[in-house]
Design a protein around this motif. Structure first.
Motif, short mmCIF file in Angstrom:
data_model
loop_
_atom_site.label_atom_id
_atom_site.label_comp_id
_atom_site.label_asym_id
_atom_site.label_seq_id
_atom_site.Cartn_x
_atom_site.Cartn_y
_atom_site.Cartn_z
N THR A 1 -24.34 8.01 22.14
CA THR A 1 -23.22 7.21 23.37
C THR A 1 -22.86 8.54 24.20
OG1 THR A 1 -23.69 5.34 22.51
CG2 THR A 1 -21.87 5.70 24.68
N LEU A 2 -21.78 9.33 22.83
CA LEU A 2 -20.74 10.02 23.56
C LEU A 2 -21.20 11.09 24.28
CD1 LEU A 2 -17.65 10.90 23.23
CD2 LEU A 2 -18.23 11.29 21.60
N ILE A 3 -21.91 11.96 22.88
CA ILE A 3 -22.83 13.74 24.06
C ILE A 3 -23.32 12.74 24.80
CG2 ILE A 3 -24.43 15.20 23.61
CD1 ILE A 3 -22.67 15.50 20.69
N GLY A 4 -24.26 12.24 24.48
CA GLY A 4 -26.02 11.54 25.01
C GLY A 4 -24.94 11.53 26.99
N GLY A 5 -23.80 10.19 27.24
CA GLY A 5 -23.19 9.80 28.16
C GLY A 5 -22.73 10.86 29.06
N GLY B 1 -15.44 9.92 27.63
CA GLY B 1 -14.72 10.01 26.09
C GLY B 1 -13.00 8.65 26.03
N VAL B 2 -13.23 8.91 27.28
CA VAL B 2 -12.04 7.61 27.24
C VAL B 2 -12.80 6.06 27.43
CG1 VAL B 2 -10.87 6.19 29.61
CG2 VAL B 2 -10.61 8.83 28.89
N MET B 3 -13.82 5.87 28.44
CA MET B 3 -14.86 4.77 28.00
C MET B 3 -15.03 4.57 26.41
SD MET B 3 -14.79 3.39 30.54
CE MET B 3 -15.42 2.07 30.65
N TRP B 4 -15.78 5.75 26.23
CA TRP B 4 -16.60 5.56 24.39
C TRP B 4 -15.00 5.25 23.67
CZ3 TRP B 4 -14.91 8.60 20.86
CH2 TRP B 4 -15.64 8.29 19.00
N SER B 5 -13.76 6.14 24.26
CA SER B 5 -13.09 4.87 23.46
C SER B 5 -11.96 4.08 23.10
CB SER B 5 -11.63 6.11 23.48
OG SER B 5 -11.95 7.87 23.38
N ILE B 6 -12.28 3.77 24.55
CA ILE B 6 -11.76 1.95 25.08
C ILE B 6 -12.95 1.14 24.09
CG2 ILE B 6 -11.86 -0.09 26.25
CD1 ILE B 6 -10.67 2.46 28.93
N PHE B 7 -14.21 1.76 23.86
CA PHE B 7 -14.87 0.40 23.42
C PHE B 7 -14.94 0.64 22.07
CE2 PHE B 7 -16.77 0.40 27.23
CZ PHE B 7 -17.53 -1.08 27.53
N THR B 8 -15.12 2.30 21.32
CA THR B 8 -14.82 2.47 19.91
C THR B 8 -13.76 1.55 19.22
OG1 THR B 8 -16.77 3.72 20.25
CG2 THR B 8 -15.79 4.02 18.13
N PHE B 9 -12.92 2.71 19.93
CA PHE B 9 -11.56 2.14 19.64
C PHE B 9 -10.78 0.68 19.47
CE2 PHE B 9 -11.78 6.23 18.79
CZ PHE B 9 -11.92 6.49 17.81
N GLY B 10 -11.18 0.43 21.17
CA GLY B 10 -10.09 -0.73 21.25
C GLY B 10 -10.71 -2.06 21.43
N LEU B 11 -12.00 -2.24 21.58
CA LEU B 11 -12.64 -2.95 21.53
C LEU B 11 -13.55 -3.22 20.26
CD1 LEU B 11 -14.03 -2.82 24.27
CD2 LEU B 11 -12.04 -4.57 24.35
N VAL C 1 -17.03 -2.01 18.93
CA VAL C 1 -18.33 -2.49 20.02
C VAL C 1 -18.57 -1.17 19.22
CG1 VAL C 1 -19.60 -2.53 22.13
CG2 VAL C 1 -17.90 -3.25 21.84
N LEU C 2 -19.58 -1.30 17.93
CA LEU C 2 -20.62 -0.60 17.88
C LEU C 2 -21.44 0.50 18.63
CD1 LEU C 2 -21.78 -1.79 14.08
CD2 LEU C 2 -19.92 -0.29 15.58
N LEU C 3 -21.47 1.70 18.76
CA LEU C 3 -22.40 1.69 20.05
C LEU C 3 -22.82 3.23 18.99
CD1 LEU C 3 -19.65 3.16 22.72
CD2 LEU C 3 -20.94 1.41 22.99
N PRO C 4 -24.17 3.40 20.36
CA PRO C 4 -25.47 4.37 19.21
C PRO C 4 -24.54 5.65 18.77
CG PRO C 4 -26.19 2.79 21.34
CD PRO C 4 -24.96 3.29 21.26
N ARG C 5 -24.88 5.72 17.44
CA ARG C 5 -24.56 7.15 16.98
C ARG C 5 -25.95 8.29 17.04
NH1 ARG C 5 -19.98 6.47 12.75
NH2 ARG C 5 -18.88 4.16 13.72
N GLY C 6 -25.67 9.55 17.60
CA GLY C 6 -26.79 10.59 17.27
C GLY C 6 -27.04 10.82 16.00
N GLU C 7 -28.16 11.43 16.04
CA GLU C 7 -28.45 12.37 14.80
C GLU C 7 -27.65 13.52 14.34
OE1 GLU C 7 -32.51 12.57 14.36
OE2 GLU C 7 -32.52 11.03 14.99
N ILE C 8 -27.29 14.67 16.58
CA ILE C 8 -26.43 15.30 15.61
C ILE C 8 -24.58 15.91 15.03
CG2 ILE C 8 -24.95 16.94 17.85
CD1 ILE C 8 -27.18 17.09 19.39
N MET C 9 -24.65 14.36 15.52
CA MET C 9 -23.30 14.30 14.57
C MET C 9 -22.96 12.50 15.03
SD MET C 9 -20.62 16.11 17.39
CE MET C 9 -19.06 16.35 16.32
#
Length: 170
Positions: free
Chosen positions: A112-116, A147-157, A159-167
């Motif tokens: 999600t982070l890199i792809g988004g 990055g901000v949206m990913w942080s809000i959803f990952t740490f604040g809410l 929410v398990l977002l899709p993780r990539g194979e790269i990282m």
């Protein structure tokens, strides 16, 4: 008086759908936990969507009136587009859908982070130009906003977002 055009028909159908959403929201059971009702968010979104659909409806009706006035004055309203004219006219939406499809296909690899970030950067570049200064601005906007949206959803809410194979940790 002209017959209803496509935008007016679509807006009426959307308003009917919004009515269905609002009615469906009243059927959500409230467990009476003393907190916000489970129907609050769906109903709130339905009301906002209804307001936007009403604006769409009124704009389509007003455009029909102006088209009727221009037709009565002898002006041409629509010109038929050839294949190249059609492609030029709809090029941006086609490019956006293609980039989004590419984002979905590569989501398991990038996450999600890199792809988004890549998606937002590509969309901004396609729609906003590709000059050197513009590319830097697009990169900053993409990295910061995603990055901000990913942080809000990952740490604040949490929410398990899709993780990539790269990282895989991100």
């Amino acid at each position: 008086m002209r017959a209803l055009d496509r935008d007016t028909i679509v807006s009426i159908l959307l308003l009917l759908f919004c009515g269905f959403l609002i009615w469906s929201g009243t059927l959500i059971r409230d467990p009476q936990f003393g907190e916000l009702s489970p129907a609050a968010w769906p109903q709130g979104v339905s009301y906002v969507l209804t307001a936007f659909c009403l604006i769409y409806f009124f704009q389509s009706v007003m455009r029909n009136r102006s088209a009727d006035a221009s037709e009565s004055a002898g002006e041409s309203v629509d010109k038929p587009l050839g294949p190249m004219g059609w492609l030029k006219h709809f090029g941006n939406p086609i490019a956006c859908f293609a980039l989004y499809f590419l984002f979905l296909v590569t989501l398991p690899f990038f996450g999600t982070l890199i792809g988004g970030s890549l998606l937002v950067f590509a969309l901004l570049s396609v729609l906003g130009g590709m000059g050197p200064r513009q590319l830097v601005v697009h990169a900053l906007i993409a990295v910061i906003s995603v990055g901000v949206m990913w942080s809000i959803f990952t740490f604040g809410l949490r929410v398990l977002l899709p993780r990539g194979e790269i990282m895989p940790g991100i």
